[in-house]
Design a protein around this motif. Sequence first.
Motif, PDB file in Angstrom:
ATOM      1  N   ARG A 162      -8.819 -49.891  27.892  1.00 23.18           N
ATOM      2  CA  ARG A 162      -7.451 -50.138  28.339  1.00 23.18           C
ATOM      3  C   ARG A 162      -6.498 -49.828  27.199  1.00 23.18           C
ATOM      4  NH1 ARG A 162      -6.687 -53.368  33.132  1.00 23.18           N
ATOM      5  NH2 ARG A 162      -4.509 -52.949  32.854  1.00 23.18           N
ATOM      6  N   TRP A 163      -5.289 -49.426  27.557  1.00 25.56           N
ATOM      7  CA  TRP A 163      -4.226 -49.275  26.574  1.00 25.56           C
ATOM      8  C   TRP A 163      -3.610 -50.664  26.384  1.00 25.56           C
ATOM      9  CZ3 TRP A 163      -3.799 -45.021  23.794  1.00 25.56           C
ATOM     10  CH2 TRP A 163      -4.276 -43.812  24.318  1.00 25.56           C
ATOM     11  N   VAL A 164      -3.437 -51.075  25.129  1.00 20.50           N
ATOM     12  CA  VAL A 164      -2.984 -52.429  24.809  1.00 20.50           C
ATOM     13  C   VAL A 164      -1.820 -52.353  23.817  1.00 20.50           C
ATOM     14  CG1 VAL A 164      -3.687 -54.620  23.773  1.00 20.50           C
ATOM     15  CG2 VAL A 164      -5.310 -53.337  25.160  1.00 20.50           C
ATOM     16  N   HIS A 165      -0.817 -53.244  24.014  1.00 25.24           N
ATOM     17  CA  HIS A 165       0.290 -53.368  23.051  1.00 25.24           C
ATOM     18  C   HIS A 165      -0.166 -54.229  21.886  1.00 25.24           C
ATOM     19  CE1 HIS A 165       3.469 -51.623  25.504  1.00 25.24           C
ATOM     20  NE2 HIS A 165       2.971 -52.279  26.539  1.00 25.24           N
ATOM     21  N   ALA A 166       0.040 -53.749  20.677  1.00 29.30           N
ATOM     22  CA  ALA A 166      -0.224 -54.530  19.469  1.00 29.30           C
ATOM     23  C   ALA A 166       0.892 -54.214  18.479  1.00 29.30           C
ATOM     24  CB  ALA A 166      -1.582 -54.185  18.881  1.00 29.30           C
ATOM     25  N   ASP A 167       1.798 -55.158  18.301  1.00 27.41           N
ATOM     26  CA  ASP A 167       2.987 -54.974  17.487  1.00 27.41           C
ATOM     27  C   ASP A 167       3.775 -53.797  18.068  1.00 27.41           C
ATOM     28  OD1 ASP A 167       4.814 -55.504  15.562  1.00 27.41           O
ATOM     29  OD2 ASP A 167       3.700 -54.591  13.909  1.00 27.41           O
ATOM     30  N   ASN A 168       4.185 -52.848  17.280  1.00 23.94           N
ATOM     31  CA  ASN A 168       4.920 -51.679  17.794  1.00 23.94           C
ATOM     32  C   ASN A 168       3.982 -50.533  18.130  1.00 23.94           C
ATOM     33  OD1 ASN A 168       7.310 -52.949  17.570  1.00 23.94           O
ATOM     34  ND2 ASN A 168       8.007 -51.880  15.738  1.00 23.94           N
ATOM     35  N   ASP A 169       2.713 -50.769  18.102  1.00 24.80           N
ATOM     36  CA  ASP A 169       1.722 -49.730  18.349  1.00 24.80           C
ATOM     37  C   ASP A 169       1.104 -49.918  19.728  1.00 24.80           C
ATOM     38  OD1 ASP A 169       2.203 -49.043  15.691  1.00 24.80           O
ATOM     39  OD2 ASP A 169       0.533 -50.275  14.977  1.00 24.80           O
ATOM     40  N   ILE A 170       0.518 -48.836  20.228  1.00 18.10           N
ATOM     41  CA  ILE A 170      -0.271 -48.900  21.459  1.00 18.10           C
ATOM     42  C   ILE A 170      -1.674 -48.446  21.089  1.00 18.10           C
ATOM     43  CG2 ILE A 170      -0.605 -47.953  23.761  1.00 18.10           C
ATOM     44  CD1 ILE A 170       2.391 -47.730  24.048  1.00 18.10           C
ATOM     45  N   LEU A 171      -2.666 -49.270  21.458  1.00 19.56           N
ATOM     46  CA  LEU A 171      -4.053 -49.007  21.089  1.00 19.56           C
ATOM     47  C   LEU A 171      -4.886 -48.780  22.335  1.00 19.56           C
ATOM     48  CD1 LEU A 171      -4.480 -52.062  18.685  1.00 19.56           C
ATOM     49  CD2 LEU A 171      -3.629 -49.805  18.102  1.00 19.56           C
ATOM     50  N   LEU A 172      -5.837 -47.846  22.246  1.00 18.45           N
ATOM     51  CA  LEU A 172      -6.843 -47.676  23.297  1.00 18.45           C
ATOM     52  C   LEU A 172      -8.053 -48.490  22.858  1.00 18.45           C
ATOM     53  CD1 LEU A 172      -7.743 -46.338  25.924  1.00 18.45           C
ATOM     54  CD2 LEU A 172      -8.593 -44.428  24.566  1.00 18.45           C
ATOM     55  N   VAL A 173      -8.356 -49.553  23.622  1.00 19.36           N
ATOM     56  CA  VAL A 173      -9.352 -50.532  23.201  1.00 19.36           C
ATOM     57  C   VAL A 173     -10.481 -50.592  24.218  1.00 19.36           C
ATOM     58  CG1 VAL A 173      -9.704 -52.990  22.731  1.00 19.36           C
ATOM     59  CG2 VAL A 173      -7.593 -51.883  22.041  1.00 19.36           C
ATOM     60  N   ALA A 174     -11.730 -50.670  23.728  1.00 22.72           N
ATOM     61  CA  ALA A 174     -12.880 -50.909  24.601  1.00 22.72           C
ATOM     62  C   ALA A 174     -12.834 -52.370  25.026  1.00 22.72           C
ATOM     63  CB  ALA A 174     -14.179 -50.607  23.870  1.00 22.72           C
ATOM     64  N   LEU A 175     -12.881 -52.627  26.324  1.00 21.92           N
ATOM     65  CA  LEU A 175     -12.728 -53.990  26.824  1.00 21.92           C
ATOM     66  C   LEU A 175     -13.861 -54.907  26.376  1.00 21.92           C
ATOM     67  CD1 LEU A 175     -11.494 -53.249  30.434  1.00 21.92           C
ATOM     68  CD2 LEU A 175     -10.172 -54.083  28.523  1.00 21.92           C
ATOM     69  N   ALA A 176     -15.073 -54.414  26.342  1.00 26.52           N
ATOM     70  CA  ALA A 176     -16.225 -55.260  26.030  1.00 26.52           C
ATOM     71  C   ALA A 176     -16.263 -55.650  24.560  1.00 26.52           C
ATOM     72  CB  ALA A 176     -17.511 -54.542  26.410  1.00 26.52           C
ATOM     73  N   THR A 177     -15.925 -54.743  23.676  1.00 25.08           N
ATOM     74  CA  THR A 177     -16.116 -54.999  22.243  1.00 25.08           C
ATOM     75  C   THR A 177     -14.820 -55.153  21.461  1.00 25.08           C
ATOM     76  OG1 THR A 177     -16.170 -52.641  21.752  1.00 25.08           O
ATOM     77  CG2 THR A 177     -18.279 -53.721  22.236  1.00 25.08           C
ATOM     78  N   GLY A 178     -13.727 -54.567  21.944  1.00 19.23           N
ATOM     79  CA  GLY A 178     -12.477 -54.590  21.187  1.00 19.23           C
ATOM     80  C   GLY A 178     -12.369 -53.449  20.205  1.00 19.23           C
ATOM     81  N   LEU A 179     -13.298 -52.496  20.246  1.00 14.34           N
ATOM     82  CA  LEU A 179     -13.281 -51.348  19.352  1.00 14.34           C
ATOM     83  C   LEU A 179     -12.076 -50.465  19.674  1.00 14.34           C
ATOM     84  CD1 LEU A 179     -14.868 -49.720  17.167  1.00 14.34           C
ATOM     85  CD2 LEU A 179     -15.872 -48.467  19.081  1.00 14.34           C
ATOM     86  N   ILE A 180     -11.333 -50.082  18.666  1.00 13.28           N
ATOM     87  CA  ILE A 180     -10.137 -49.256  18.855  1.00 13.28           C
ATOM     88  C   ILE A 180     -10.557 -47.788  18.867  1.00 13.28           C
ATOM     89  CG2 ILE A 180      -7.918 -48.587  17.892  1.00 13.28           C
ATOM     90  CD1 ILE A 180      -7.814 -51.388  16.616  1.00 13.28           C
ATOM     91  N   ALA A 181     -10.262 -47.118  19.986  1.00 10.95           N
ATOM     92  CA  ALA A 181     -10.649 -45.715  20.132  1.00 10.95           C
ATOM     93  C   ALA A 181      -9.506 -44.761  19.802  1.00 10.95           C
ATOM     94  CB  ALA A 181     -11.141 -45.455  21.556  1.00 10.95           C
ATOM     95  N   ASP A 182      -8.257 -45.221  19.937  1.00 14.05           N
ATOM     96  CA  ASP A 182      -7.121 -44.349  19.665  1.00 14.05           C
ATOM     97  C   ASP A 182      -5.913 -45.226  19.353  1.00 14.05           C
ATOM     98  OD1 ASP A 182      -5.677 -42.063  19.323  1.00 14.05           O
ATOM     99  OD2 ASP A 182      -5.642 -41.475  21.437  1.00 14.05           O
ATOM    100  N   VAL A 183      -4.951 -44.686  18.562  1.00 11.57           N
ATOM    101  CA  VAL A 183      -3.764 -45.441  18.171  1.00 11.57           C
ATOM    102  C   VAL A 183      -2.537 -44.565  18.348  1.00 11.57           C
ATOM    103  CG1 VAL A 183      -2.627 -46.673  16.287  1.00 11.57           C
ATOM    104  CG2 VAL A 183      -5.124 -46.695  16.462  1.00 11.57           C
ATOM    105  N   LEU A 184      -1.477 -45.148  18.910  1.00 15.04           N
ATOM    106  CA  LEU A 184      -0.161 -44.509  18.990  1.00 15.04           C
ATOM    107  C   LEU A 184       0.780 -45.394  18.180  1.00 15.04           C
ATOM    108  CD1 LEU A 184       1.442 -42.215  20.366  1.00 15.04           C
ATOM    109  CD2 LEU A 184       1.913 -43.786  22.210  1.00 15.04           C
ATOM    110  N   PHE A 185       1.264 -44.873  17.020  1.00 18.35           N
ATOM    111  CA  PHE A 185       2.022 -45.689  16.059  1.00 18.35           C
ATOM    112  C   PHE A 185       3.498 -45.749  16.391  1.00 18.35           C
ATOM    113  CE2 PHE A 185      -1.653 -44.245  13.557  1.00 18.35           C
ATOM    114  CZ  PHE A 185      -2.127 -45.464  13.110  1.00 18.35           C
TER     115      PHE A 185
END
Length: 188
Positions: A162-185
């Motif tokens: 899922r794409w997730v908001h984290a601060d001013n960034d958007i992260l592509l995160v694996a739902l099961a583990t929380g591993l970040i696959a991609d970052v939009l700064f």
Amino acid sequence: MNRLTKAAIVAVALATTAVPLAAEAQSRRDRDDRREDRRDRRDDRREWRQDRRDDRREYRQDRREDRRDFRAERRDDRRDFRNDRRWDRNNRDWWRGRSEFRDYSGRRNGYWYAPGYGYYRVEPRYYGYSWRRGAYLPSAYHRYYVNDPYFYGLRPAPRGHRWVHADNDILLVALATGLIADVLFDVF
């Protein structure tokens, strides 16, 4: 026997045989007429069924074409809508006027803002954190999903991500583990 009696006997004999023969001929004609009527009705029913079949076929074809037209129009409308509502990195006020940002009043110390969710408190060690691929997002922050990834020009998230908001960034995160696959700064 006189002639009159003979004629009467012959007349009675003829009447007794001729009347049933005439009646039989009449009944044959009636039967033939009824057969003809049944054939006509059967032919009429066949024609009526064929007409109904043709009508249904045309109706289905028309509906199929209408659905195709409707889908094409919707597809074009969605493309236009997406293109009109795209995120513009060069425009510093791109977020103004969007309903998800109605609560946004700038950065707050100790808080992150997620559009559509509002401000939420962050552990001090993650405030101002620089996210990178291969790192893990804490599970407390997994729930702040990006509602409209197309607006930001993001591709659809793969299965299990899922794409997730984290601060001013958007992260592509694996739902099961929380591993970040991609970052939009620095989105906003």
